[in-house]
Design a protein around this motif. Sequence first.
Motif: not given
Length: 108
Positions: A18-19, A58, A84-85, A100
């Motif tokens: 996530k992220g 992602r 949101n992440e 990222y």
Amino acid sequence: MEQSFYDQVYEIVKLIPKGRVTSYVAIARSLGAAKSSRMVGYAMNNAHGMHPPVPAHRVVNAKGLLTGRFHFSPPELMEQLLQNEGVEVEDGQVKNFKTYFWDPAEEL
């Protein structure tokens, strides 16, 4: 039984933290099929509604562009899920993409 190319793609995508984001070509390279990034894109388009879910949001292009957003309903959903992440997105592109970026070839 040997996994299909799509199944191999899905296994990698499920591992993206996530992220973080990765690219179609990075997934293809990690599978030893560097020229198959378009097939990775087809797999992501086919992933919607799968159980367990495949976090297709992602996966972006090599420049961080959300080229797959039109396969989400509504298209803004891909950007919303990333934000949101904690992924910064502006004008349909991941800001500070290298920050990222998650490279499956290095992480797996």
